[in-house]
Every structure is written in C-alpha cells, then in structure tokens.
Design a protein around this motif. Structure first.
Motif, PDB file in Angstrom:
ATOM      1  N   LEU A  27       0.828  -1.197   0.000  1.00 33.99           N
ATOM      2  CA  LEU A  27       0.000   0.000   0.000  1.00 33.99           C
ATOM      3  C   LEU A  27       0.862   1.247   0.000  1.00 33.99           C
ATOM      4  CD1 LEU A  27      -2.365  -1.113   2.918  1.00 33.99           C
ATOM      5  CD2 LEU A  27      -2.571  -1.702   0.507  1.00 33.99           C
ATOM      6  N   THR A  28       0.345   2.298  -0.611  1.00 37.51           N
ATOM      7  CA  THR A  28       0.959   3.621  -0.544  1.00 37.51           C
ATOM      8  C   THR A  28       0.012   4.522   0.230  1.00 37.51           C
ATOM      9  OG1 THR A  28       2.032   3.284  -2.689  1.00 37.51           O
ATOM     10  CG2 THR A  28       1.885   5.550  -1.865  1.00 37.51           C
ATOM     11  N   LEU A  29       0.465   4.984   1.397  1.00 36.35           N
ATOM     12  CA  LEU A  29      -0.372   5.831   2.236  1.00 36.35           C
ATOM     13  C   LEU A  29       0.053   7.285   2.092  1.00 36.35           C
ATOM     14  CD1 LEU A  29      -0.553   3.701   5.522  1.00 36.35           C
ATOM     15  CD2 LEU A  29      -2.119   3.720   3.569  1.00 36.35           C
ATOM     16  N   PRO A  30      -0.898   8.213   2.084  1.00 38.37           N
ATOM     17  CA  PRO A  30      -0.557   9.640   1.921  1.00 38.37           C
ATOM     18  C   PRO A  30       0.419  10.114   2.993  1.00 38.37           C
ATOM     19  CG  PRO A  30      -2.930   9.287   1.716  1.00 38.37           C
ATOM     20  CD  PRO A  30      -2.347   7.986   2.181  1.00 38.37           C
ATOM     21  N   GLY A  31       1.484  10.757   2.554  1.00 40.06           N
ATOM     22  CA  GLY A  31       2.447  11.331   3.475  1.00 40.06           C
ATOM     23  C   GLY A  31       3.488  10.361   3.992  1.00 40.06           C
ATOM     24  N   VAL A  32       3.340   9.074   3.675  1.00 37.44           N
ATOM     25  CA  VAL A  32       4.281   8.064   4.170  1.00 37.44           C
ATOM     26  C   VAL A  32       5.290   7.760   3.071  1.00 37.44           C
ATOM     27  CG1 VAL A  32       4.531   5.730   5.082  1.00 37.44           C
ATOM     28  CG2 VAL A  32       2.543   7.105   5.699  1.00 37.44           C
ATOM     29  N   PRO A  33       6.588   7.945   3.320  1.00 39.92           N
ATOM     30  CA  PRO A  33       7.579   7.850   2.244  1.00 39.92           C
ATOM     31  C   PRO A  33       7.933   6.439   1.819  1.00 39.92           C
ATOM     32  CG  PRO A  33       8.663   8.378   4.322  1.00 39.92           C
ATOM     33  CD  PRO A  33       7.187   8.398   4.596  1.00 39.92           C
ATOM     34  N   ILE A  34       7.488   5.410   2.551  1.00 39.88           N
ATOM     35  CA  ILE A  34       7.820   4.035   2.184  1.00 39.88           C
ATOM     36  C   ILE A  34       6.529   3.240   2.022  1.00 39.88           C
ATOM     37  CG2 ILE A  34      10.075   4.067   3.305  1.00 39.88           C
ATOM     38  CD1 ILE A  34       8.846   2.623   5.687  1.00 39.88           C
ATOM     39  N   PRO A  35       6.553   2.197   1.196  1.00 40.62           N
ATOM     40  CA  PRO A  35       5.356   1.370   1.027  1.00 40.62           C
ATOM     41  C   PRO A  35       5.064   0.555   2.279  1.00 40.62           C
ATOM     42  CG  PRO A  35       7.180   0.442  -0.202  1.00 40.62           C
ATOM     43  CD  PRO A  35       7.654   1.767   0.309  1.00 40.62           C
ATOM     44  N   VAL A  36       3.783   0.280   2.478  1.00 40.47           N
ATOM     45  CA  VAL A  36       3.316  -0.510   3.609  1.00 40.47           C
ATOM     46  C   VAL A  36       2.870  -1.869   3.082  1.00 40.47           C
ATOM     47  CG1 VAL A  36       1.630  -0.691   5.473  1.00 40.47           C
ATOM     48  CG2 VAL A  36       2.635   1.535   4.900  1.00 40.47           C
ATOM     49  N   VAL A  37       3.420  -2.921   3.666  1.00 40.09           N
ATOM     50  CA  VAL A  37       3.081  -4.285   3.269  1.00 40.09           C
ATOM     51  C   VAL A  37       2.032  -4.821   4.233  1.00 40.09           C
ATOM     52  CG1 VAL A  37       3.948  -6.619   2.879  1.00 40.09           C
ATOM     53  CG2 VAL A  37       5.410  -4.639   2.388  1.00 40.09           C
ATOM     54  N   SER A  38       0.859  -5.108   3.731  1.00 41.18           N
ATOM     55  CA  SER A  38      -0.187  -5.693   4.574  1.00 41.18           C
ATOM     56  C   SER A  38       0.077  -7.178   4.748  1.00 41.18           C
ATOM     57  CB  SER A  38      -1.561  -5.479   3.932  1.00 41.18           C
ATOM     58  OG  SER A  38      -2.571  -6.114   4.705  1.00 41.18           O
ATOM     59  N   ALA A  39       0.135  -7.629   5.999  1.00 48.20           N
ATOM     60  CA  ALA A  39       0.514  -9.021   6.276  1.00 48.20           C
ATOM     61  C   ALA A  39      -0.541 -10.015   5.824  1.00 48.20           C
ATOM     62  CB  ALA A  39       0.785  -9.201   7.768  1.00 48.20           C
TER      63      ALA A  39
END
Length: 577
Positions: free
Chosen positions: A282-294
């Motif tokens: 996922l790409t969240l607004p304002g977050v500079p790195i991708p988020v991996v949903s487990a």
C-alpha cells in the motif's frame, strides 16, 4: 550575555548529537516538565526521527496536515505534532520555554512563535498550544533500555548495505511478538530479500504486558527466532489519538527515518483509503515508504506452522487468541501454548503478567466519614494476615493523615495530594506483589481515578464504595463532627458542606447500614477469591486464579444493576452487589 548572543548560542549549534553548553540565561527562563507522550515527541524531534520537522507545529501547519496531508510548504506529512500545556505553567509573555524530563534535567528550549488557547469546546479550556522550533540541550537519559534507543542516523548507517537488495523491512509494535508475527516477519523478509528492523513502541501502554520495558524484553526474547542481523530499536512514538490509520502513518514516518524501505503492518491495522494497492503493498498519503499488509494468517495444526489462511484446509485452522483471551490465560496461571508463543516469549509474558494470585493489588475503600470503611479495611487486613498467603499493608485514612500527609489541610488541592500520596504508596506495595488496603474518604472522582492509574501500571486496583447513607453515618458519629458541620462550625465537611462524588466505577458496593462488619469483610473476600487474587478453600495458592479467568460476574453490562466493571488493565472480574 545579550539576547542576540543567546539566540546565536541556541541556533548555531552544529547538530543535535553535539549540543552546545547550557546558555547562561537558562535559569531565568520558565521551565516545564513534560508528560510521557510529550517527552516522546520531543525525542523524535531532536533525534531527527521526525525530520524535516524542527519543532512543534503552528496552527497553519496543523491545518495543512489535517486538510491536505502536507506541511505548510507542501512537504508531504501525515500527522500533527503539537505541544499542549497547562496555561498556568507558561507565563503569557514568555518567548522561550525550557523543556525538562521528570528529574528536572533540561532537554531542550522551545522558542515560542505562537501561543493559542485550546478551544473551550474541546473540554481542555485550561490548556494552551505552543508552537516553535526546539533546540536540544542534551541527550535524553530517562527510560529503560536507553542503550537500545539509538539515533536514526546511527541505525541507518548500520543498516546500509546490510542486505544484497538494500531492503529493510520494519515492523512497529505495541504487542509482544508471537509465533504468527515471527512467521510473517521471516516470510516477508525473505520475499523482499530484506533485513529486519523491529521497533517496539515504548511510549504509551503496551498490549497485554502494560509496561514498555516488559514489551522490549518480550521482543528481545523473540529476536532469537528471527533472521540473523535483526535489529531491535525501541522508539518513543506515542499513539496519535486519531485511530489506527493515523498511527500507521506515524509509524511509517519513523520507520523510514530509521532506514526502513518497507513497513509491515497487520491487516487489521490497514484502514482508510490507500492511494495505491499492488500485491498487498500500500501507498499511504504522506508516508515515504510502502506498507506491506501481512494479510490473514492462521495456525495450521496439521503442519504445525502459521501460514496464510488461504493455504489451510477450510475448518482446520486455529485462530490466534485475542489480547483479552491471552490476558485471561495469563491471569489464570495456565501455560501459554507453544503454537502461540515460543517458550522464551512465554517466560517474559509470565514475568510481566503473573497470575492474579501472585500479582500486586490495591483495595481502595472510599465513603463518607462514619460509613464503616476503616472498620471493614481493618477486618479485611486481619483476615488476610490470618490466611498468611499474601503480604498486606493497611493505609487507613487517619493514620495516613498523621504520618504520610501530616501538615495537609482539607482544601481541594490538599485532599487530592493526600490521595495521590496514598496512591503512590499503594502502587509501590503492588509493584512488589503485596496487597495495599487503603481507606480514605477520597471524595473526588478525579483523584480516585489518578490513584487507579498509578496502581494499574504495576498491578491491579479494586475500588470498594462503602455507600452507607449520610444520616446513618451522622448517627454513628461519636465526635459530633456532623452536628458541628451542620451548625456551620466546621467548614468543608464532606457530605455536609463539601461534596462527595459517588463512584461510577466501583468494583464492589457495600452498605453497612444493612450488613454486619463480618458480612462486609466476607463480601470482599469473596470478590478476591472469585476474581483469582486469593485461593479458594479447596485450592492451592498457585492455582488461585484458574477458575476466575473464564468467569464473568454480573450480567447486564456496565450500566446494568449488576454490571461487570473493570479491574485494572487486566480485564473485568468484579460486580456491584
């Protein structure tokens, strides 16, 4: 030293890692001791974990962040970082404020660029919001595991080149790692060819184990089951107060500052509307790195491993225990199953949350003068001493007034201070596994709640409201205090000329106008036995809480006539009688 020279001394220092000598004017500037969450934000600001922020946000930046997800200059940023303090602690004409730790050590200076009262409609009308850059004075020294709380630049340097692909997978947590977490971290680190960075969040309460130091110990115990080279760095990131989505974004900012290229998140924590989704990333607004949903995982008892739910035969999966279910298991003294946590982690869980029969406890009686609370408290202490299976300390109201709180008056402030002192001593007794029995009048709900908070950081807290009617209390009064108060000869007398705020959160309610002393003592003993703090007649002390973990007393919810009420941080186990 001139004001301009002082300003230069604050602004021209080379880096937060090498702060300047303390300014000579420091003693003349107002100072404020920050709370835990504020200290956490200050450390993240001065260490660079909140870069590019240099201080606490002003109104324009807060508006830009909340409405657009950027700072005022357009830089993407997901969460407000503000400083709200009691207006009484900051002089109206102050331009600088020294920010201190709990020991009074100056950590930084805030150059105040904006001061605004909190909206009266928020319920915090006594607070003021301060904005401006902060200049570090010295490295923080408070808090356990300080040697592990490294600066982001040092962690980034160690992680650089640590994996062939240069990837670093971070996981931020307020909960001890179990076998599911360990399996997921190993799986996704392998997929990304990444080094692991685990960030225990040590500002705010930890799930299940309550204390942040217990969380760090549990995470360190799990590290031996993770790939070699896994780093554990405690981070003082407080809950942001805006739900899981805001917390996740703040975790992404901090993880990136420490060198992470990806952030792993539990699927239940991924909420809101991500701007982009690709293969579970996922790409969240304002977050500079991708988020991996487990994703959804479960335990496969046939293969004896945790794996994605889709790979397990339907109906064969074993679900993870919830936090409350695991808490009840620990409260009972039952063994933590190996499929849920490795033995090393289970040992830390047991250390942090021993069975109720071994756990510290404060029994806090409250009621009007003459209600019978001291009589019940003494009877309870004697009964427990006769049993001999728990260490007991009695903090009766009159004795406390003569010793611990000698010199205090009966003003609202001094009454609150009296209860705070009792709560502090009770918490120390509970910290070492004893039972503290307290019997002050404690007329104010806020002071009682503060005592509960102190104790529940280290043990359990039971509030017993002795609700004997005021007329019965007055009829019992051998000193004639009620008569004098009603005649206007005694001012500020609780129940006559000063209010008594009846508890809405009592764990037990007793009325001694309709029951004997022994009946009241027996009711408290029954509560302790049923709740697991004492062994029953036919039980060994070591198994005292086994039955209580699955028993719920009362039946109509918290607002019903026999409502289940909370007992410390470890779950409900008591009722109104």
């Amino acid at each position: 030293m001139s004001a301009s020279r002082s300003e230069a001394q604050l602004s021209e220092q080379p880096s937060p890692a090498a702060p300047p000598a303390l300014p000579a004017e420091l003693a003349d500037w107002p100072a404020c001791t920050l709370g835990e969450d504020q200290l956490g934000d200050l450390e993240l600001l001065t260490s660079g974990a909140f870069a590019p922020l240099r201080g606490f946000m002003d109104a324009a930046e807060v508006t830009a962040v909340t409405e657009h997800g950027t700072l005022a200059d357009g830089t993407p940023w997901p969460v407000p970082v503000v400083l709200d303090l009691s207006a009484a602690t900051v002089p109206a004409d102050a331009t600088r404020l020294v920010l201190q730790d709990p020991e009074g050590s100056p950590l930084a200076v805030l150059s105040i660029t904006e001061r605004a009262p909190i909206s009266p409609g928020s319920g915090d009308s006594g607070l003021v919001r301060l904005a401006g850059p902060v200049t570090p004075l010295r490295e923080p020294e408070h808090g356990p595991f300080r040697q592990l709380r490294r600066r982001p630049e040092d962690v980034r340097a160690e992680l650089a080149g640590g994996s062939p692909g240069g990837n670093v997978l971070a996981y931020a947590t307020r909960r001890p790692l179990n076998t599911r977490h360990i399996g997921q971290l190993r799986h996704y680190a392998g997929q990304l060819n990444a080094r692991l960075l685990v960030l225990p969040l040590v500002c705010g309460p930890a799930e299940i184990v309550t204390r942040p130091e217990a969380l760090v110990r549990a995470v360190l115990a799990a590290r031996q089951h993770l790939p070699a080279g896994t780093l554990v760095v405690p981070v003082p990131l407080a809950p942001r107060g805006g739900g899981k989505d805001l917390d996740l974004r703040a975790q992404g900012i901090v993880a990136a500052a420490y060198g992470a290229t990806h952030l792993l998140a539990d699927s239940s924590d991924v909420t809101g509307s991500p701007t982009g989704t690709r293969n579970g990333t996922l790409t969240l607004p304002g977050v500079p790195i991708p988020v991996v949903s487990a994703g959804e995982w479960a335990y496969d008892p046939r293969s004896e491993v945790w794996r994605p739910l889709a790979l397990i035969e339907p109906g064969a999966e074993q679900d993870e225990l919830t936090a409350s279910e695991l808490g009840a298991l620990l409260d009972s003294g039952a063994e933590v199953p190996g499929w849920l946590a490795p033995p090393s982690v289970a040992r830390e869980l047991r250390r942090a949350r021993p069975p109720r029969a071994e756990r510290g406890l404060a029994i806090f009686f409250t009621g009007l003068s003459g209600s019978g609370k001291s009589t019940i408290a003494r009877g309870l202490a004697e009964a427990l001493i006769e049993r001999g299976d728990r260490t007991v300390s009695l903090l009766d109201g009159d004795h406390v007034r003569q010793l611990l709180s000698a010199g205090l008056t009966f003003s609202r402030a001094d009454r609150d201070l009296n209860i705070a002192r009792i709560g502090y001593v009770a918490a120390e007794v509970a910290r070492h596994g004893g039972i503290a029995i307290c019997a002050p009048i404690a007329p104010y709900a806020e002071a009682r709640a503060a005592a509960r908070r102190m104790v529940t950081e280290v043990g359990d807290f039971l509030l017993v409201y002795v609700s004997t009617p005021v007329d019965v209390c007055a009829a019992r009064d051998r000193k004639g205090l009620y008569a004098k108060a009603r005649a206007g000869l005694i001012a500020g007398f609780t129940g006559v000329s000063d209010p008594y705020e009846e508890p809405r959160d009592a764990d037990l309610v007793l009325d001694t106008s309709v029951m004997t002393r022994q009946e009241a003592v027996d009711a408290v003993l029954k509560l302790l036995t049923t709740g697991g703090w004492l062994a029953g007649p036919d039980e060994k002390a070591e198994a005292g809480g086994a039955a209580a973990a699955t028993v719920t007393l009362g039946g109509e919810g918290r607002d019903g006539p026999t409502a289940v009420l909370r007992v410390g941080p470890f779950g409900p186990a008591a009722r109104r009688l």
